[in-house]
Motif scaffolding. Structure first.
Motif, PDB file in Angstrom:
ATOM      1  N   TYR A  83       0.788  -1.259   0.035  1.00 62.22           N
ATOM      2  CA  TYR A  83       0.137  -0.050   0.015  1.00 62.22           C
ATOM      3  C   TYR A  83       0.817   1.300  -0.058  1.00 62.22           C
ATOM      4  O   TYR A  83       0.625   2.376  -0.646  1.00 62.22           O
ATOM      5  N   ASN A  84       2.129   1.158   0.575  1.00 65.89           N
ATOM      6  CA  ASN A  84       2.897   2.367   0.522  1.00 65.89           C
ATOM      7  C   ASN A  84       3.159   2.779  -0.804  1.00 65.89           C
ATOM      8  O   ASN A  84       3.346   4.079  -1.076  1.00 65.89           O
ATOM      9  N   HIS A  87       0.377   5.154  -2.168  1.00 65.81           N
ATOM     10  CA  HIS A  87       0.504   6.317  -1.515  1.00 65.81           C
ATOM     11  C   HIS A  87       1.429   7.240  -2.281  1.00 65.81           C
ATOM     12  O   HIS A  87       1.023   8.346  -2.368  1.00 65.81           O
ATOM     13  N   ARG A 177      -6.519   6.079  -2.228  1.00 68.88           N
ATOM     14  CA  ARG A 177      -5.685   7.052  -1.717  1.00 68.88           C
ATOM     15  C   ARG A 177      -5.538   6.839  -0.336  1.00 68.88           C
ATOM     16  O   ARG A 177      -4.460   7.099   0.443  1.00 68.88           O
ATOM     17  N   GLU A 178      -6.922   6.610   0.344  1.00 72.00           N
ATOM     18  CA  GLU A 178      -6.939   6.330   1.802  1.00 72.00           C
ATOM     19  C   GLU A 178      -6.896   4.973   2.058  1.00 72.00           C
ATOM     20  O   GLU A 178      -8.158   4.572   1.769  1.00 72.00           O
ATOM     21  N   ILE A 179      -6.085   4.208   2.629  1.00 68.45           N
ATOM     22  CA  ILE A 179      -6.371   2.870   2.696  1.00 68.45           C
ATOM     23  C   ILE A 179      -7.136   2.511   4.068  1.00 68.45           C
ATOM     24  O   ILE A 179      -6.736   3.070   5.226  1.00 68.45           O
ATOM     25  N   PRO A 180      -8.376   1.850   3.841  1.00 66.12           N
ATOM     26  CA  PRO A 180      -9.226   1.663   5.046  1.00 66.12           C
ATOM     27  C   PRO A 180      -8.476   0.649   6.097  1.00 66.12           C
ATOM     28  O   PRO A 180      -7.714   0.027   5.552  1.00 66.12           O
ATOM     29  N   GLU A 181      -8.932   0.725   7.208  1.00 64.03           N
ATOM     30  CA  GLU A 181      -8.575  -0.114   8.300  1.00 64.03           C
ATOM     31  C   GLU A 181      -8.379  -1.807   7.761  1.00 64.03           C
ATOM     32  O   GLU A 181      -7.544  -2.489   8.208  1.00 64.03           O
TER      33      GLU A 181
END
Length: 272
Positions: A83-84, A87, A177-181
């Motif tokens: 996931y990085n 980002h 863009r925003e990774i959910p938990e």
């Protein structure tokens, strides 16, 4: 235009071929290569560093620390690395490639981006791949999985099973863009990613073989074993049901029942 995201860990034997297959792409647009290296104990970090030194304008290198590693049920994962890269991706599209796989067609990216530009209602594009087994045997990916080919797939298809070869996927860089938990609770990060993107559009299929997927026992998913994979699917379905606000609960309940039946059959066959 495109960010090619490569994740690498213990890929000393394979990573050069993966990178070279991206550098060989023939395209009429700009693309960047993001390599996330997860502090491998072998020479993977040295190899990707050498490539970065040779192609500093093309390759962006992220040398990660093991302190960032995400654990699921005590098992080390590459989720933070995975996931990085997203980002940091600047492209309109993101193409995926694991460090132990490679692309086989120098026109792959061009074909997929042209197709995506012409199909604005699709959020994901993929193609077929070849499976390279440990013993050197080569199998067709989709046929081996028993996937029926069609030009368009939907979220219901990808919820039923994850049939997209990771190295075959290109998706629009809009929805992650925003990774959910929930993403950090699922071992199969690519499956979660595809489901997340498929909420917003269809999945476009190009009927061509343009990548190679290596199947070996060092792979995280393969190393679970048959029972472990079924149990992980059950875990994934329960998390996805909540994540999707129970919109697809009927389908998910059927898949959970199928998984439970598979576990029973496997247990019975082991005791026979």
């Amino acid at each position: 235009m495109v960010s090619v995201c490569i994740t690498a860990y213990n890929h000393e034997k394979y990573i050069a071929q993966a990178i070279e297959s991206v550098l060989a792409q023939k395209v009429d647009f700009d693309y960047e290569i993001l390599i996330g290296e997860d502090d491998s104990p072998d020479r993977t970090r040295a190899i990707v560093s050498e490539y970065h030194a040779r192609f500093p304008d093309k390759i962006r290198l992220f040398l990660n620390s093991r302190e960032n590693v995400v654990y699921i049920n005590g098992r080390v994962t590459g989720l933070w690395n995975f996931y990085n890269n997203f980002h940091n991706a600047k492209g309109k599209y993101i193409a995926l490639l694991d460090g132990d796989d490679y692309w086989t067609d120098p026109n792959k990216l061009q074909k997929q981006i042209v197709a995506m530009e012409a199909n604005s209602d699709c959020t994901i594009c993929f193609h077929d791949a070849q499976m390279l087994m440990d013993n050197g045997a080569v199998k067709p990916y989709l046929s081996t999985l028993g996937v029926k080919r069609k030009s368009i797939y939907t979220i219901e298809d990808i919820l039923f099973r994850n049939f997209l070869p990771t190295g075959a996927v290109v998706f629009r860089n809009r929805f992650i863009r925003e990774i959910p938990e929930a993403a950090y609770q699922i071992l199969a990060g690519d499956w979660f990613l595809h489901i997340t993107n498929a909420q917003y559009g269809d999945i476009l299929y190009i009927d061509d073989v343009m990548s190679c997927y290596r199947v070996h026992q060092q792979g995280l998913w393969t190393s679970l074993g048959q029972a472990g994979m079924i149990k992980e699917k059950i875990h994934i379905y329960k998390i996805m049901d909540r994540f999707l606000s129970y919109k697809y609960s009927d389908l998910i309940r059927k898949r959970l029942a199928d998984c439970e039946s598979e576990l029973i059959r496997l247990k019975d066959s082991n005791h026979a």
